[in-house]
Design a protein around this motif. Structure first.
Motif, PDB file in Angstrom:
ATOM      1  N   VAL A  36      15.661  12.719 -14.490  1.00 45.24           N
ATOM      2  CA  VAL A  36      16.196  12.484 -15.815  1.00 45.24           C
ATOM      3  C   VAL A  36      16.345  11.073 -16.206  1.00 45.24           C
ATOM      4  CG1 VAL A  36      17.745  12.937 -17.435  1.00 45.24           C
ATOM      5  CG2 VAL A  36      17.012  14.994 -16.149  1.00 45.24           C
TER       6      VAL A  36
ATOM      7  N   GLU B 288      12.439  13.530 -19.544  1.00 51.78           N
ATOM      8  CA  GLU B 288      12.338  14.191 -18.355  1.00 51.78           C
ATOM      9  C   GLU B 288      11.121  13.866 -17.845  1.00 51.78           C
ATOM     10  OE1 GLU B 288      12.966  18.419 -18.490  1.00 51.78           O
ATOM     11  OE2 GLU B 288      14.963  18.199 -18.951  1.00 51.78           O
TER      12      GLU B 288
ATOM     13  N   TYR C   1      17.318   8.291 -19.475  1.00 51.76           N
ATOM     14  CA  TYR C   1      17.879   7.923 -20.918  1.00 51.76           C
ATOM     15  C   TYR C   1      17.342   6.749 -21.643  1.00 51.76           C
ATOM     16  CZ  TYR C   1      21.275  11.881 -20.820  1.00 51.76           C
ATOM     17  OH  TYR C   1      21.570  13.184 -21.001  1.00 51.76           O
TER      18      TYR C   1
ATOM     19  N   GLU D 287      21.874  14.012 -13.903  1.00 50.49           N
ATOM     20  CA  GLU D 287      21.259  15.322 -14.339  1.00 50.49           C
ATOM     21  C   GLU D 287      19.685  15.518 -13.564  1.00 50.49           C
ATOM     22  OE1 GLU D 287      20.858  15.082 -18.703  1.00 50.49           O
ATOM     23  OE2 GLU D 287      23.069  13.831 -18.668  1.00 50.49           O
TER      24      GLU D 287
ATOM     25  N   ARG E 104      16.726  11.243 -24.432  1.00 53.90           N
ATOM     26  CA  ARG E 104      16.879  11.970 -22.993  1.00 53.90           C
ATOM     27  C   ARG E 104      15.577  12.162 -22.590  1.00 53.90           C
ATOM     28  NH1 ARG E 104      17.078  16.910 -20.086  1.00 53.90           N
ATOM     29  NH2 ARG E 104      18.435  16.949 -18.417  1.00 53.90           N
TER      30      ARG E 104
END
Length: 326
Positions: free
Chosen positions: A52, A38, A54, A113, A36
């Motif tokens: 966000v 940011e 991945y 997210e 993950r």
């Protein structure tokens, strides 16, 4: 340009014929790492927000082209990492990670997210700016020999966003658009219905029945996956949705003429939103790109990753990228 497109099509058809029998060997997670990440972005109101993403990869990140994936409306990064159903893999992100790409699947601003903000202010320009800032941050913070080659891969509205970002900022070395047409075309939904969703508020949900009808070819998709897709559907901001309708109504406003990198377009033959029947016209929509290839997927509706034949499309993207950027 026409000769180039025909030549590329012939080579790709041959390569796919050779590659498809071996595709089953690559099934399974096989040690794909998922991280993950940011990313800070600053939007037009001057405020900082977090996007966000991945990151999927196998082994080392060094010397791996990175695909930055942008999803369509009602989705988030999960579009690119659908779960396996009845023994079939539906994860584009893991498929490409196993083929030695780094794959960054984003939750675009306002989805998943990532930070939520004013849904009316969060429009196409803001989304394209956020995508550019993610790409810039990714490179600025990367280790040596990491993330040097960047590819935008977008689906539907995500393809529209990455097209605008590439036209304005030029971050990527190649552009892959799936399920999106810059050619004027009709969508089989009454305009009053589409406009009626604007009344929901700054964040819009599309009814499951409409999603299923528009996004899937029922003869070539698993109903359990369709049900999962509807259960996990995300919202779309009203600003983004309104710009989407505007661009679909006046595609001449889309800056495809400013795209100079190689472009691949995938269209499904049973896609009610962006039909492959417009493939020939769509090939002309990128006049300054040095290479354009439009690929038609058979037995495929709008949600490419959710149909039984999705690996045919994934293999084509992989092979094309190996020809143009690797």
């Amino acid at each position: 340009m026409k000769k180039t497109i025909r030549t590329m099509g012939a080579w790709m058809a041959l390569l796919l014929a050779l590659a498809l029998p071996a595709m089953a060997e690559a099934h399974g997670s096989q040690g794909v790492k998922v991280e993950r990440r940011e990313f800070p972005v600053r939007l037009a109101n001057g405020q900082r927000y977090t996007v966000v993403g991945y990151l999927y990869y196998q082994g080392s990140l060094k010397n791996r082209p990175v695909q930055i994936l942008t999803h369509g409306i009602t989705y988030n990064h999960g579009y690119w990492d659908m779960p396996g159903v009845d023994g079939q893999d539906y994860s584009y992100a893991r498929y490409m990670a196993r083929r030695n790409y780094a794959v960054l699947a984003l939750d675009l601003p306002g989805t998943g997210e990532s930070d939520k903000l004013d849904g009316d202010a969060l429009n196409l320009a803001e989304s394209a700016s956020a995508l550019h800032q993610v790409a810039r941050h990714l490179r600025a913070t990367a280790a040596k020999n990491t993330f040097e080659t960047l590819i935008y891969v977008g689906h539907s509205n995500g393809a529209l966003i990455s097209t605008f970002a590439q036209a304005q900022y030029g971050d990527a070395q190649a552009l892959v658009n799936t399920g999106w047409l810059n050619t004027a075309h009709e969508v089989p939904v009454d305009q009053s219905v589409l406009l009626g969703f604007l009344e929901q508020g700054p964040y819009i949900q599309i009814p499951s029945e409409m999603r299923s009808a528009l996004f899937y070819d029922p003869a070539h998709s698993n109903p359990d996956l369709v049900a999962y897709d509807n259960e996990t559907a995300d919202a779309v901001t009203r600003g983004q949705y309104l710009d989407l309708l505007t661009m679909m109504g006046s595609p001449a406003s889309i800056p495809t003429a400013d795209i100079r990198v190689p472009v691949m377009v995938q269209l499904g033959d049973n896609d009610l939103v962006a039909s492959a029947s417009y493939a020939r016209a769509e090939a002309k929509m990128y006049p300054r790109s040095r290479l354009v290839w439009v690929d038609t997927l058979n037995n495929t509706g709008h949600v490419f990753n959710g149909h039984y034949g999705k690996e045919r499309g994934w293999a084509a993207i992989d092979l094309w990228l190996r020809l143009v950027v690797r």
